[in-house]
Scaffold this active site. Structure first.
Site, PDB file in Angstrom:
ATOM      1  N   ARG A  67      -1.545   4.574 -12.233  1.00  0.00           N
ATOM      2  CA  ARG A  67      -1.205   3.336 -11.511  1.00  0.00           C
ATOM      3  C   ARG A  67      -0.217   3.587 -10.376  1.00  0.00           C
ATOM      4  NH1 ARG A  67       2.857   0.082 -12.413  1.00  0.00           N
ATOM      5  NH2 ARG A  67       3.003   0.548 -14.629  1.00  0.00           N
ATOM      6  N   TYR A 121     -11.199 -11.496   9.215  1.00  0.00           N
ATOM      7  CA  TYR A 121     -11.945 -11.671   7.971  1.00  0.00           C
ATOM      8  C   TYR A 121     -11.502 -12.965   7.274  1.00  0.00           C
ATOM      9  CZ  TYR A 121     -13.660 -10.420   3.345  1.00  0.00           C
ATOM     10  OH  TYR A 121     -14.292 -10.414   2.134  1.00  0.00           O
ATOM     11  N   ASP A 193      -6.582  -3.747  11.705  1.00  0.00           N
ATOM     12  CA  ASP A 193      -7.675  -3.596  10.739  1.00  0.00           C
ATOM     13  C   ASP A 193      -8.805  -2.859  11.462  1.00  0.00           C
ATOM     14  OD1 ASP A 193      -9.996  -3.978   9.193  1.00  0.00           O
ATOM     15  OD2 ASP A 193      -9.299  -5.902   8.414  1.00  0.00           O
ATOM     16  N   LYS A 218     -16.592  -1.074   3.153  1.00  0.00           N
ATOM     17  CA  LYS A 218     -17.594  -1.175   4.208  1.00  0.00           C
ATOM     18  C   LYS A 218     -18.052   0.222   4.632  1.00  0.00           C
ATOM     19  CE  LYS A 218     -16.464  -5.431   3.527  1.00  0.00           C
ATOM     20  NZ  LYS A 218     -15.436  -6.115   4.278  1.00  0.00           N
TER      21      LYS A 218
HETATM   22  C1  LIG Z   1     -14.347  -6.970   4.037  1.00  0.00           C
HETATM   23  C2  LIG Z   1     -13.211  -6.957   4.963  1.00  0.00           C
HETATM   24  C3  LIG Z   1     -11.893  -7.085   4.491  1.00  0.00           C
HETATM   25  C4  LIG Z   1     -11.579  -7.274   3.026  1.00  0.00           C
HETATM   26  O1  LIG Z   1     -11.943  -6.124   2.299  1.00  0.00           O
HETATM   27  P1  LIG Z   1     -12.317  -6.124   0.726  1.00  0.00           P
HETATM   28  O2  LIG Z   1     -12.573  -4.682   0.473  1.00  0.00           O
HETATM   29  O3  LIG Z   1     -13.497  -7.019   0.530  1.00  0.00           O
HETATM   30  O4  LIG Z   1     -11.118  -6.639   0.018  1.00  0.00           O
HETATM   31  C5  LIG Z   1     -10.866  -7.024   5.417  1.00  0.00           C
HETATM   32  N1  LIG Z   1     -11.105  -6.868   6.729  1.00  0.00           N
HETATM   33  C6  LIG Z   1     -12.363  -6.754   7.217  1.00  0.00           C
HETATM   34  C7  LIG Z   1     -12.573  -6.586   8.687  1.00  0.00           C
HETATM   35  C8  LIG Z   1     -13.458  -6.801   6.354  1.00  0.00           C
HETATM   36  O5  LIG Z   1     -14.690  -6.700   6.840  1.00  0.00           O
END
Ligand SMILES: *Cc1c(COP(=O)(O)O)cnc(C)c1O
Length: 408
Positions: A67, A121, A193, A218
Site C-alpha cells: 500500500r 473529463y 492531464d 486509456k
Molecule cells: C478517463 C480520464 C480520466 C479519469 O481516469 P480514470 O482512470 O477513469 O479514473 C481523467 N482524465 C482524462 C482526460 C480521462 O480521459
C-alpha cells in the site's frame, strides 16, 4: 535490500522513446526473466531489525508494504512512467481520478484556489466543482474561449492551474508554456492531464508544466482491460502526494502495475498507428457533406496550429465532429456504426464512439454544455488499431444512412 542495477543507466547516451518504452525502469531479474516479474505480495521480509529500520527510516530504498508503494513491481512501473515523461519520479495509482484527487488534496488547502481551463473529463468537473468545494477549495472554470482571462482570475491564493491538452471532447489545444508563465507569476503549480496526447505525442514538463497526470486506463493501458493512473514530476512535489496516496489507500495493485508495464512496451507503435489512422479519418470527415465541423489537432489552424507544432510530436487518436443534424439524427448515425463500438473511454485497440451528451458530459448542465460548445450533435471517436480504410467505410455508411451487412 538495495535495488538491482537499472538496465538503462544515465551514463549511456539517452535511448530513443521506443527503446525506453521497452526497457526503461527494468532491472535484470535474478532468474533471467526477460522483464520484471510480478510480485503480488502485500508485505516483504527483512534479514534483521537493522535492515528493516534502514527502509523505514529512508536510508535504503527497499520493499516493505505494497500500500505504501514499496513493492518492486510498482516501483519498476513508476521508473518507466517517470522516464517517459522525462520526470524525476512518478507515482502509480488505482485510477486516473485517484491520481488527480491525491494531487489536488496534497497541494491545496481550505481557502486556496484552483483554476481549471477548458473542457475536462466529467469526473474532474465533479471533483473540482462538487467534492472539493465541500472542503472550502474553490475552482474558477474558464472555457477554451476565455483562456486569455487567466491573468485576471489568478490570485495570491491560486495554488494550481489545471488543464487537459488536447481537451475532452473539443480537442482544444492549450499553450503550456504561455499558461505556465502566468501561473508561475502567482506561484501556482501547472498540472497538465496528458491522457489524450500520451508521452509519445507530448511531454508537458518540457514546456514548463510542474506535474503531469495520466489516466493510464486509456492509451498507456491501451487494451481496455485495466484501470490505473499516474502522476509524474519532481520528487519534491511528489512526496506529499505519496503521503496522501498511502493513507487514502489509492496505490495501484501490483497485478495491474505488471499488466500496465507490459502494455507500455508497445505504446509507441500503438499510438503512432492511431495518430496516422485518426488523421485519415479526420480528413475524410472534414470533406463529408453531413459533417459540420471536425476537431482534431491535425486540422488546427492559425494560433492553434502554431501551438500544436510547438508542443506536439503527433496529433493523437482522439477526434470529435459535429453532425449536420439534431441529437436524434446524430444518435442514428452513431447507431448505424458497425466497426466502432458505442462506449465511453478511449485509447484501446477497438475503435469507440460516443455522443458526449450521453456519457462523459451527461452530468453537465445543458446551458453549461452549450456555453462550452459541447453540442447535441457532437460525436467523439477514439480511433483504435483497425485499418483506417475499414473505419472510414464504416463512417461513410453510417453518415450516408445505408446500413451495410456487418459480415465480420
Ligand atoms: C478517463 C480520464 C480520466 C479519469 O481516469 P480514470 O482512470 O477513469 O479514473 C481523467 N482524465 C482524462 C482526460 C480521462 O480521459
Amino acid at each position: 535490500m538495495t535495488e538491482p542495477k537499472v538496465t538503462t543507466t544515465p551514463a549511456q547516451p539517452r535511448p530513443g522513446l521506443s527503446t525506453r518504452c521497452v526497457h526503461a525502469g527494468d532491472v535484470r531479474d535474478p532468474q533471467g526473466a526477460i522483464h520484471p516479474p510480478l510480485y503480488g505480495h502485500s508485505t516483504f521480509a527483512f534479514n534483521s531489525t537493522a535492515d528493516l529500520l534502514d527502509v523505514v527510516e529512508g536510508r535504503t530504498e527497499g520493499n516493505l508494504y505494497t500500500r505504501y508503494g514499496l513493492n518492486p513491481t510498482i516501483r519498476a512501473l513508476e521508473r518507466k512512467l517517470a522516464d517517459l515523461e522525462d520526470a524525476e519520479t512518478a507515482l502509480a495509482f488505482g485510477s486516473g481520478m485517484a491520481a488527480e484527487a491525491a494531487t489536488f488534496l496534497s497541494h491545496i488547502k481550505t481557502g486556496e484556489h484552483i483554476v481549471c481551463l477548458g473542457d475536462v473529463y466529467g469526473g474532474t468537473f465533479e471533483l473540482l466543482g462538487e467534492n472539493l468545494p465541500r472542503l472550502g477549495i474553490e475552482t474558477t472554470f474558464l472555457t477554451a474561449g476565455e483562456v486569455d482571462r487567466l491573468p485576471d482570475v489568478l490570485t495570491d491564493r491560486t495554488r494550481i492551474v489545471f488543464f487537459e491538452t488536447p481537451s475532452n471532447p473539443g480537442l482544444d489545444v492549450f499553450d503550456i508554456a504561455a499558461i505556465t508563465t502566468h501561473a508561475h507569476q502567482v506561484g501556482a503549480l501547472v498540472v497538465v492531464d496528458n491522457t489524450f496526447a500520451t508521452p509519445v505525442n507530448q511531454n508537458p514538463l518540457h514546456h514548463g508544466a510542474d506535474l503531469v497526470i495520466h489516466s493510464a486506463t486509456k492509451y498507456l493501458g491501451g487494451h481496455s482491460d485495466l484501470t490505473a493512473g499516474a502522476v509524474a514530476g519532481p520528487a519534491e512535489l511528489l512526496a506529499p502526494i505519496a503521503g496522501w496516496r498511502k493513507n487514502l489507500g489509492q496505490v495501484i495493485a501490483p497485478e495491474i502495475a505488471s499488466l500496465l508495464a507490459r502494455s507500455i512496451r508497445t505504446l509507441v507503435v500503438r499510438v503512432r498507428a492511431q495518430n496516422t489512422a485518426a488523421t485519415a479519418v479526420a480528413e475524410f470527415l472534414a470533406d463529408h457533406s453531413r459533417v459540420a465541423k471536425v476537431n482534431h489537432p491535425s486540422l488546427a489552424a492559425g494560433d492553434q496550429a502554431a501551438v500544436v507544432k510547438a508542443q506536439m510530436r503527433g496529433h493523437g487518436g482522439m477526434l470529435s465532429f459535429l453532425v449536420d443534424g439534431d441529437a436524434a439524427a446524430t444518435a442514428a448515425v452513431v447507431d448505424r456504426l458497425r466497426v466502432f463500438s458505442i462506449a465511453a473511454s478511449l485509447g484501446g485497440a477497438e475503435s469507440l464512439v460516443t455522443q458526449p451528451i450521453t456519457t462523459t458530459h451527461h452530468g453537465l448542465d445543458p446551458a453549461e454544455r452549450a456555453r462550452r460548445g459541447i453540442a447535441d450533435s457532437m460525436v467523439r471517436l477514439s480511433v483504435g488499431l483497425e485499418d483506417a480504410d475499414d473505419l472510414i467505410a464504416d463512417l461513410a455508411q453510417a453518415l450516408d444512412g445505408t446500413v451495410v451487412p456487418s459480415g465480420g
